[in-house]
Design a protein around this motif. Sequence first.
Motif, PDB file in Angstrom:
ATOM      1  N   ARG A   3      12.220  76.988  41.458  1.00 22.48           N
ATOM      2  CA  ARG A   3      13.453  77.517  42.021  1.00 22.48           C
ATOM      3  C   ARG A   3      13.171  78.570  43.098  1.00 22.48           C
ATOM      4  NH1 ARG A   3      17.522  73.995  41.293  1.00 22.48           N
ATOM      5  NH2 ARG A   3      17.866  73.489  39.103  1.00 22.48           N
ATOM      6  N   GLU A  31      12.440  76.764  46.194  1.00 24.00           N
ATOM      7  CA  GLU A  31      13.698  76.291  46.785  1.00 24.00           C
ATOM      8  C   GLU A  31      14.425  77.414  47.510  1.00 24.00           C
ATOM      9  OE1 GLU A  31      15.323  72.431  44.278  1.00 24.00           O
ATOM     10  OE2 GLU A  31      16.249  74.391  43.974  1.00 24.00           O
ATOM     11  N   ALA A  32      14.383  78.606  46.899  1.00 23.02           N
ATOM     12  CA  ALA A  32      15.066  79.734  47.524  1.00 23.02           C
ATOM     13  C   ALA A  32      14.414  80.104  48.852  1.00 23.02           C
ATOM     14  CB  ALA A  32      15.052  80.938  46.575  1.00 23.02           C
ATOM     15  N   GLY A  37      14.207  76.148  50.899  1.00 25.39           N
ATOM     16  CA  GLY A  37      15.339  75.230  50.911  1.00 25.39           C
ATOM     17  C   GLY A  37      15.055  74.037  50.025  1.00 25.39           C
ATOM     18  N   SER A  38      16.109  73.374  49.583  1.00 24.61           N
ATOM     19  CA  SER A  38      15.959  72.220  48.697  1.00 24.61           C
ATOM     20  C   SER A  38      15.793  70.946  49.502  1.00 24.61           C
ATOM     21  CB  SER A  38      17.186  72.101  47.779  1.00 24.61           C
ATOM     22  OG  SER A  38      17.111  70.919  47.020  1.00 24.61           O
ATOM     23  N   GLU A  86      23.692  76.067  52.851  1.00 21.56           N
ATOM     24  CA  GLU A  86      22.259  76.274  52.640  1.00 21.56           C
ATOM     25  C   GLU A  86      21.997  77.655  52.047  1.00 21.56           C
ATOM     26  OE1 GLU A  86      18.054  76.559  55.162  1.00 21.56           O
ATOM     27  OE2 GLU A  86      19.895  75.906  56.153  1.00 21.56           O
ATOM     28  N   ASP A 142      23.036  77.634  48.403  1.00 18.26           N
ATOM     29  CA  ASP A 142      22.050  76.904  47.594  1.00 18.26           C
ATOM     30  C   ASP A 142      20.809  77.763  47.345  1.00 18.26           C
ATOM     31  OD1 ASP A 142      23.620  74.703  47.293  1.00 18.26           O
ATOM     32  OD2 ASP A 142      22.655  73.505  48.856  1.00 18.26           O
ATOM     33  N   ARG A 143      20.393  78.500  48.367  1.00 16.08           N
ATOM     34  CA  ARG A 143      19.199  79.345  48.212  1.00 16.08           C
ATOM     35  C   ARG A 143      19.467  80.510  47.263  1.00 16.08           C
ATOM     36  NH1 ARG A 143      15.174  79.492  53.290  1.00 16.08           N
ATOM     37  NH2 ARG A 143      15.515  77.412  54.099  1.00 16.08           N
TER      38      ARG A 143
END
Length: 259
Positions: free
Chosen positions: A74, A77-78, A81-82, A94, A97-98
């Motif tokens: 995670r 991802e932060a 980005g995913s 975005e 999500d982060r």
Amino acid sequence: MAQNSIFERFARAGFVVSGIVHLIIGYIAIRLALGGAAGTADQSGAMTELAAKPGGIAALWVGVVAFAIMGLWRLAEAALGSSSRPDADSKKSEVIDRLKAFALAVVYFAFAFSAFGFARGSGKSSSEQSAGVTARLMQTTAGTIVLVAGALVIIAVGGYHVYKGASRSFLDDLEGTTGPLVRRLGMVGYIAKGLAIVSIGLLVILAVSRSEPDKASGLDGAFKTVGAQPYGVALLIAAGVGIITYGLYSFAMARYAKM
């Protein structure tokens, strides 16, 4: 990093451990409702029970590694980005999500730290820790403001879980074809967990308003407060079943979650 097969397997194992923890929490809640043996219906109580079972310590060590890897996943991802949502059409989505990925990273690292303590035999009750921290913060105006702000954040997180379950937006986190059973487990599980999280935030606000830090005792306190209400036994059983449902959905996440 998320594409590494070993990393992915450990991350998915984290969902399995999380599922087991939620199953135990739900079981303890139902046991409390039926007047069974005392227990703490929260993460620490679940880990205490798991540690006492044959193979429980080994499972906790697996949980330490799995939760830590989920936290790293995670965190990646932060920062990066995913890759599972290449069709994100706005900068705002975005950023959101982060932020969600970073918040989940903090949660998983906290789980890893807690599992590490219980695996070593030095775990502490999260309810007692919550009440202790609340008591210290309530001694100052700034601390009280922090508590209220934190409670509002907790309520918002719980509300988001309820929304995620009711809107079935959790399906965006899954890949492949999922059956109606998985969808129902996710819907009921997210709503039940969301309501439990909201109740934790409300108890913190209640503790501050009444200057009673013992009220802010986390999920265990929330369950016991529910159990003390009219029709509390039925409500507590329903809450326990809901948390168990989320645990079962966690097993589905181990199979279907986007990595």
